[in-house]
Design an enzyme around this catalytic site. Sequence first.
Site, mmCIF file in Angstrom:
data_model
loop_
_atom_site.group_PDB
_atom_site.id
_atom_site.type_symbol
_atom_site.label_atom_id
_atom_site.label_comp_id
_atom_site.label_asym_id
_atom_site.label_seq_id
_atom_site.Cartn_x
_atom_site.Cartn_y
_atom_site.Cartn_z
ATOM 1 N N ARG A 22 0.838 -1.209 0.000
ATOM 2 C CA ARG A 22 0.000 0.000 0.000
ATOM 3 C C ARG A 22 0.874 1.262 0.000
ATOM 4 O O ARG A 22 1.023 1.910 -1.031
ATOM 5 C CB ARG A 22 -0.941 -0.014 1.219
ATOM 6 C CG ARG A 22 -2.110 0.967 1.109
ATOM 7 C CD ARG A 22 -1.754 2.422 1.374
ATOM 8 N NE ARG A 22 -1.239 2.666 2.714
ATOM 9 C CZ ARG A 22 -0.773 3.838 3.094
ATOM 10 N NH1 ARG A 22 -0.741 4.869 2.272
ATOM 11 N NH2 ARG A 22 -0.281 3.991 4.318
ATOM 12 N N ASP A 23 1.485 1.554 1.111
ATOM 13 C CA ASP A 23 2.263 2.792 1.219
ATOM 14 C C ASP A 23 3.396 2.799 0.189
ATOM 15 O O ASP A 23 3.736 3.846 -0.381
ATOM 16 C CB ASP A 23 2.827 2.894 2.640
ATOM 17 C CG ASP A 23 3.427 4.245 2.937
ATOM 18 O OD1 ASP A 23 3.132 5.209 2.210
ATOM 19 O OD2 ASP A 23 4.211 4.341 3.901
ATOM 20 N N HIS A 213 7.156 4.565 12.075
ATOM 21 C CA HIS A 213 7.039 4.492 10.609
ATOM 22 C C HIS A 213 8.027 5.521 10.052
ATOM 23 O O HIS A 213 7.714 6.709 9.935
ATOM 24 C CB HIS A 213 5.591 4.835 10.234
ATOM 25 C CG HIS A 213 5.287 4.750 8.778
ATOM 26 N ND1 HIS A 213 4.397 3.846 8.250
ATOM 27 C CD2 HIS A 213 5.732 5.468 7.727
ATOM 28 C CE1 HIS A 213 4.312 4.021 6.946
ATOM 29 N NE2 HIS A 213 5.108 4.999 6.598
ATOM 30 N N HIS A 215 11.012 7.052 7.410
ATOM 31 C CA HIS A 215 11.481 7.140 6.029
ATOM 32 C C HIS A 215 12.990 7.372 6.022
ATOM 33 O O HIS A 215 13.541 7.944 6.956
ATOM 34 C CB HIS A 215 10.741 8.261 5.292
ATOM 35 C CG HIS A 215 9.350 7.869 4.891
ATOM 36 N ND1 HIS A 215 8.715 8.388 3.786
ATOM 37 C CD2 HIS A 215 8.475 6.988 5.430
ATOM 38 C CE1 HIS A 215 7.510 7.858 3.680
ATOM 39 N NE2 HIS A 215 7.338 7.006 4.664
ATOM 40 N N CYS A 246 6.137 9.704 -0.547
ATOM 41 C CA CYS A 246 4.865 10.354 -0.296
ATOM 42 C C CYS A 246 4.688 11.454 -1.318
ATOM 43 O O CYS A 246 5.511 12.362 -1.402
ATOM 44 C CB CYS A 246 4.798 10.929 1.112
ATOM 45 S SG CYS A 246 3.246 11.813 1.393
ATOM 46 N N ASN A 255 10.105 4.613 2.175
ATOM 47 C CA ASN A 255 10.006 3.975 3.477
ATOM 48 C C ASN A 255 11.290 3.203 3.758
ATOM 49 O O ASN A 255 11.955 2.736 2.838
ATOM 50 C CB ASN A 255 8.834 2.980 3.459
ATOM 51 C CG ASN A 255 7.500 3.667 3.289
ATOM 52 O OD1 ASN A 255 7.026 4.329 4.193
ATOM 53 N ND2 ASN A 255 6.899 3.520 2.114
HETATM 54 MG MG MG Z 1 5.502 5.742 4.589
#
Ligand code: MG
Length: 305
Positions: A22-23, A213, A215, A246, A255
């Site tokens: 997803r991300d 979370h 990056h 993003c 990520n």
């Molecule tokens: Mg992320």
Amino acid sequence: MNNPLASKHLPSSVTVVEVGPRDGLQGERSLPIASKIEFINQLSRAGLTHIESGAFVAKHRVPQMADSKQVLQGISRQLGVRYSALTPNRQGLEAAIESQVSEVAVFTSASEGFCQRNIHCSVEASLARFEDVIALASQYHIPVRGYLSCVIDCPYDGATLPDKVAQLSQTMLEMGCYQVSLGDTIGTATPHRIATMLEAVLNIADPDAIAVHFHDTYGQALANIYQALTMGIHVIDSSTAGLGGCPYAKGAAGNVATEDVLYLCHGLGITTGVSLDNVVSAAWYICGQLNKLPSSKVSLAFKRN
Ligand code: MG
């Protein structure tokens, strides 16, 4: 615990929340449904127990996730694996329920500037939208995870105050999120800033209710994760092959890679239940589909050896 390598300051086990499908993929070019399904199946076979597999968001805003329903319907579900999806509103949640997700996620930002540009409303208004989602999810006994972005810096507003992060984390937990995942969305953090932010959050929340979370924009993600581990955090979000970024945060390169997190944890004697070899294979598979190289140093090193 029964682990001579892990000092008393480190957890004995870590849960990796895989956000690549997803991300990660929402920040890459669109792929066929079959490639996404194969990717998720490889990840679940690798031992990952929490795989964020899609998003039920406006299709024109995130076209890469427009087929999340078909993806969730097509995967081979493994017992004990949570397949989750991002659901910003009631409509998204209803579609996610039809797709038999095991968990959903809501998101907001610790900074107004990012919230306005990413979610098109104030932080307060974004929290109000959660209420509906959380109420319906609880009727279906679906756990809700909360994402809080820009916990260190915002590309529009600058540095975020740790107390603001703590206060919003508390609000999200009180509203019914079982866990809040704290995002260093533009990857500018260094370990001492993470420590200051987490100290504020852990004053009001149990470490079990907090995930990180991070990056890797400036190459600091693993150092920051290590810092979080020393403070009792044991749930880490990561994306296989370091996929993603993003679209609303310029310069957010990606990520932290799942392979890199696994290598760090296993090297510290922390168990994850995940096969590093199999995740590396999944990384090379998905990067083949995307016609790019993994950004994970571990995946690149494995290929050379
Ligand atoms: Mg992320």
